[in-house]
Motif scaffolding. Structure first.
Motif, PDB file in Angstrom:
ATOM      1  N   VAL A 199       0.866  -1.169   0.000  1.00 56.56           N
ATOM      2  CA  VAL A 199       0.000   0.000   0.000  1.00 56.56           C
ATOM      3  C   VAL A 199       0.904   1.222   0.000  1.00 56.56           C
ATOM      4  N   GLU A 200       0.537   2.189  -0.839  1.00 52.79           N
ATOM      5  CA  GLU A 200       1.264   3.459  -0.903  1.00 52.79           C
ATOM      6  C   GLU A 200       0.257   4.579  -0.666  1.00 52.79           C
ATOM      7  N   VAL A 201       0.569   5.450   0.290  1.00 56.00           N
ATOM      8  CA  VAL A 201      -0.268   6.604   0.575  1.00 56.00           C
ATOM      9  C   VAL A 201       0.517   7.840   0.165  1.00 56.00           C
ATOM     10  N   GLN A 202      -0.134   8.694  -0.640  1.00 60.41           N
ATOM     11  CA  GLN A 202       0.527   9.916  -1.098  1.00 60.41           C
ATOM     12  C   GLN A 202      -0.531  10.994  -1.292  1.00 60.41           C
ATOM     13  N   GLY A 203      -0.431  12.058  -0.530  1.00 58.95           N
ATOM     14  CA  GLY A 203      -1.383  13.161  -0.652  1.00 58.95           C
ATOM     15  C   GLY A 203      -2.813  12.715  -0.396  1.00 58.95           C
ATOM     16  N   ASP A 204      -3.669  12.912  -1.380  1.00 62.06           N
ATOM     17  CA  ASP A 204      -5.078  12.563  -1.228  1.00 62.06           C
ATOM     18  C   ASP A 204      -5.423  11.265  -1.964  1.00 62.06           C
ATOM     19  N   LYS A 205      -4.463  10.315  -1.990  1.00 63.29           N
ATOM     20  CA  LYS A 205      -4.650   9.071  -2.719  1.00 63.29           C
ATOM     21  C   LYS A 205      -3.930   7.924  -2.017  1.00 63.29           C
ATOM     22  N   ALA A 206      -4.559   6.758  -2.016  1.00 60.72           N
ATOM     23  CA  ALA A 206      -3.924   5.524  -1.529  1.00 60.72           C
ATOM     24  C   ALA A 206      -4.041   4.492  -2.637  1.00 60.72           C
ATOM     25  N   ILE A 207      -2.941   3.810  -2.902  1.00 60.73           N
ATOM     26  CA  ILE A 207      -2.923   2.775  -3.933  1.00 60.73           C
ATOM     27  C   ILE A 207      -2.508   1.463  -3.283  1.00 60.73           C
ATOM     28  N   VAL A 208      -3.310   0.438  -3.488  1.00 61.85           N
ATOM     29  CA  VAL A 208      -2.955  -0.908  -3.059  1.00 61.85           C
ATOM     30  C   VAL A 208      -2.538  -1.653  -4.322  1.00 61.85           C
ATOM     31  N   LEU A 209      -1.273  -2.036  -4.375  1.00 63.30           N
ATOM     32  CA  LEU A 209      -0.744  -2.837  -5.477  1.00 63.30           C
ATOM     33  C   LEU A 209      -0.708  -4.275  -4.978  1.00 63.30           C
ATOM     34  N   ALA A 210      -1.664  -5.070  -5.407  1.00 62.31           N
ATOM     35  CA  ALA A 210      -1.838  -6.408  -4.859  1.00 62.31           C
ATOM     36  C   ALA A 210      -1.486  -7.485  -5.876  1.00 62.31           C
ATOM     37  N   GLU A 211      -0.986  -8.611  -5.372  1.00 59.83           N
ATOM     38  CA  GLU A 211      -0.752  -9.765  -6.237  1.00 59.83           C
ATOM     39  C   GLU A 211      -2.081 -10.227  -6.819  1.00 59.83           C
ATOM     40  N   SER A 212      -3.111 -10.241  -5.976  1.00 60.38           N
ATOM     41  CA  SER A 212      -4.482 -10.477  -6.412  1.00 60.38           C
ATOM     42  C   SER A 212      -5.409  -9.869  -5.371  1.00 60.38           C
ATOM     43  N   ALA A 213      -6.618  -9.544  -5.807  1.00 60.89           N
ATOM     44  CA  ALA A 213      -7.619  -8.955  -4.910  1.00 60.89           C
ATOM     45  C   ALA A 213      -8.996  -9.324  -5.434  1.00 60.89           C
ATOM     46  N   GLU A 214      -9.933  -9.540  -4.493  1.00 60.09           N
ATOM     47  CA  GLU A 214     -11.282  -9.943  -4.890  1.00 60.09           C
ATOM     48  C   GLU A 214     -12.325  -9.224  -4.048  1.00 60.09           C
ATOM     49  N   LEU A 215     -13.333  -8.698  -4.729  1.00 54.96           N
ATOM     50  CA  LEU A 215     -14.488  -8.138  -4.047  1.00 54.96           C
ATOM     51  C   LEU A 215     -15.347  -9.297  -3.539  1.00 54.96           C
ATOM     52  N   PRO A 216     -16.138  -9.084  -2.495  1.00 51.63           N
ATOM     53  CA  PRO A 216     -16.927 -10.191  -1.927  1.00 51.63           C
ATOM     54  C   PRO A 216     -17.786 -10.913  -2.952  1.00 51.63           C
ATOM     55  N   GLU A 217     -18.399 -10.173  -3.875  1.00 57.20           N
ATOM     56  CA  GLU A 217     -19.280 -10.801  -4.857  1.00 57.20           C
ATOM     57  C   GLU A 217     -18.538 -11.624  -5.906  1.00 57.20           C
ATOM     58  N   GLU A 218     -17.218 -11.500  -5.975  1.00 54.89           N
ATOM     59  CA  GLU A 218     -16.409 -12.271  -6.930  1.00 54.89           C
ATOM     60  C   GLU A 218     -15.891 -13.586  -6.354  1.00 54.89           C
ATOM     61  N   ILE A 219     -16.086 -13.810  -5.068  1.00 58.41           N
ATOM     62  CA  ILE A 219     -15.494 -14.969  -4.396  1.00 58.41           C
ATOM     63  C   ILE A 219     -16.389 -16.196  -4.542  1.00 58.41           C
TER      64      ILE A 219
END
Length: 136
Positions: free
Chosen positions: A68-88
């Motif tokens: 996770v990178e936080v900079q100013g008014d933005k946060a970026i999560v650079l993930a190997e993989s990520a899933e929203l609940p409805e995608e699981i």
């Protein structure tokens, strides 16, 4: 209420991109809460759910490692993989958890096989937890 832009990105696609009120992630040193105006930083993430609050609602997202990178008014999560609940696919996650538990209980295995089984168990458990929390 003040917000910031959260983007969750995997090598394949942008999973999430919205203005949020807060973000909670699990870094290597423990849980981190991020609010608008947070100081800039970068930290590695564990395999664990992240919690997003936006529009008065809470959403859990399964994140499987990354940064996770936080900079100013933005946060970026650079993930190997990520899933929203409805995608699981919960049935698939339960089967993966059972396979990982069987591999971990095997008496003979090398260090690499054990670590792979531990990571598979963490990913499956994260998916199951995120899916079950979205139905509460």
């Amino acid at each position: 209420m003040s917000t910031f832009l959260l983007e969750i990105v995997t090598p394949e696609h942008v999973v999430f991109s919205e203005q949020v009120e807060s973000l909670t992630v699990r870094g290597l040193e423990g849980e981190l809460g991020i609010l608008p105006g947070h100081i800039p930083f970068v930290t590695p993430l564990q395999v664990a759910p992240i919690v997003v609050k936006a529009g008065g609602k809470t959403k859990n997202i399964a994140v499987h490692g990354g940064f996770v990178e936080v900079q100013g008014d933005k946060a970026i999560v650079l993930a190997e993989s990520a899933e929203l609940p409805e995608e699981i696919d919960v049935e698939r996650a339960i089967a993966a958890r059972e396979r990982a538990e069987r591999r971990l209980s095997a008496t003979k295995q090398d260090v690499i096989d054990r670590r792979r089984a531990e990571l598979a168990l963490q990913r499956a458990t994260t998916r199951i937890n995120v899916s079950s929390r979205s139905k509460e």
